[in-house]
Scaffold this motif. Structure first.
Motif, mmCIF file in Angstrom:
data_model
loop_
_atom_site.group_PDB
_atom_site.id
_atom_site.type_symbol
_atom_site.label_atom_id
_atom_site.label_comp_id
_atom_site.label_asym_id
_atom_site.label_seq_id
_atom_site.Cartn_x
_atom_site.Cartn_y
_atom_site.Cartn_z
ATOM 1 N N ARG A 276 0.835 -1.182 0.000
ATOM 2 C CA ARG A 276 0.000 0.000 0.000
ATOM 3 C C ARG A 276 0.871 1.232 0.000
ATOM 4 O O ARG A 276 1.911 1.260 0.628
ATOM 5 N N LEU A 277 0.388 2.234 -0.689
ATOM 6 C CA LEU A 277 1.124 3.485 -0.811
ATOM 7 C C LEU A 277 0.479 4.535 0.075
ATOM 8 O O LEU A 277 -0.707 4.822 -0.055
ATOM 9 N N ASN A 278 1.255 5.068 1.007
ATOM 10 C CA ASN A 278 0.753 6.139 1.860
ATOM 11 C C ASN A 278 1.005 7.489 1.218
ATOM 12 O O ASN A 278 0.155 8.367 1.241
ATOM 13 N N MET A 279 2.208 7.647 0.635
ATOM 14 C CA MET A 279 2.567 8.931 0.052
ATOM 15 C C MET A 279 3.694 8.712 -0.954
ATOM 16 O O MET A 279 4.598 7.918 -0.711
ATOM 17 N N LEU A 280 3.633 9.423 -2.066
ATOM 18 C CA LEU A 280 4.703 9.426 -3.040
ATOM 19 C C LEU A 280 5.225 10.850 -3.092
ATOM 20 O O LEU A 280 4.545 11.754 -3.549
ATOM 21 N N LEU A 281 6.427 11.026 -2.566
ATOM 22 C CA LEU A 281 7.005 12.351 -2.401
ATOM 23 C C LEU A 281 8.153 12.519 -3.382
ATOM 24 O O LEU A 281 9.050 11.690 -3.435
ATOM 25 N N SER A 282 8.128 13.573 -4.161
ATOM 26 C CA SER A 282 9.192 13.853 -5.109
ATOM 27 C C SER A 282 9.650 15.294 -4.932
ATOM 28 O O SER A 282 8.834 16.207 -4.878
ATOM 29 N N SER B 278 10.311 16.536 8.136
ATOM 30 C CA SER B 278 10.418 16.804 9.578
ATOM 31 C C SER B 278 9.194 16.289 10.316
ATOM 32 O O SER B 278 9.294 15.803 11.440
ATOM 33 N N GLU B 279 8.041 16.377 9.681
ATOM 34 C CA GLU B 279 6.799 15.873 10.283
ATOM 35 C C GLU B 279 6.755 14.350 10.270
ATOM 36 O O GLU B 279 6.265 13.734 11.209
ATOM 37 N N LEU B 280 7.274 13.735 9.211
ATOM 38 C CA LEU B 280 7.121 12.297 9.011
ATOM 39 C C LEU B 280 8.183 11.444 9.694
ATOM 40 O O LEU B 280 7.875 10.361 10.197
#
Length: 107
Positions: free
Chosen positions: A1-7, A46-48
């Motif tokens: 499962r994908l929670n977030m894809l950050l680029s 920083s949040e994650l």
């Protein structure tokens, strides 16, 4: 499962193309794609991350040196256990160590 894809960092061309594609994606997937600049990615990481700002990698402007986890192949101490771009065995070892530290801190 994908929670977030950050680029990050992303160019204006990539942002333009993704703005065209995101409305065509299913809503649950499109909401998980984040394209950020260097300032935005530092704040988000920083949040994650577990240790907040301390875990932000140097290539995103943070203090954490990820090259110690993924050194050049000639400097690797675990030759033959896995490739360095995705070091599964090293990841499992670090995760087991982190779990032990976390459980010890809860006692």
């Amino acid at each position: 499962r994908l929670n977030m894809l950050l680029s990050a960092p992303v160019s204006s061309i990539v942002q333009f193309v993704m703005n065209l594609l995101l409305p065509l994606m299913p809503g649950r997937l499109a909401s998980k794609v984040l394209l950020l600049n260097l300032e935005g990615v530092r704040e988000k990481l920083s949040e994650l991350l577990l240790n907040g700002e301390e875990d932000v990698p140097k290539f995103f402007g943070g203090p954490c040196d990820h090259d110690q986890f993924y050194p050049e192949e000639g400097y690797c101490s675990n030759k033959g256990k896995g490739n360095l771009k995705f070091d599964y065995y090293g990841m499992v070892e670090r995760l087991e160590k982190a779990v032990k530290e976390y459980e010890a801190s809860k006692k």
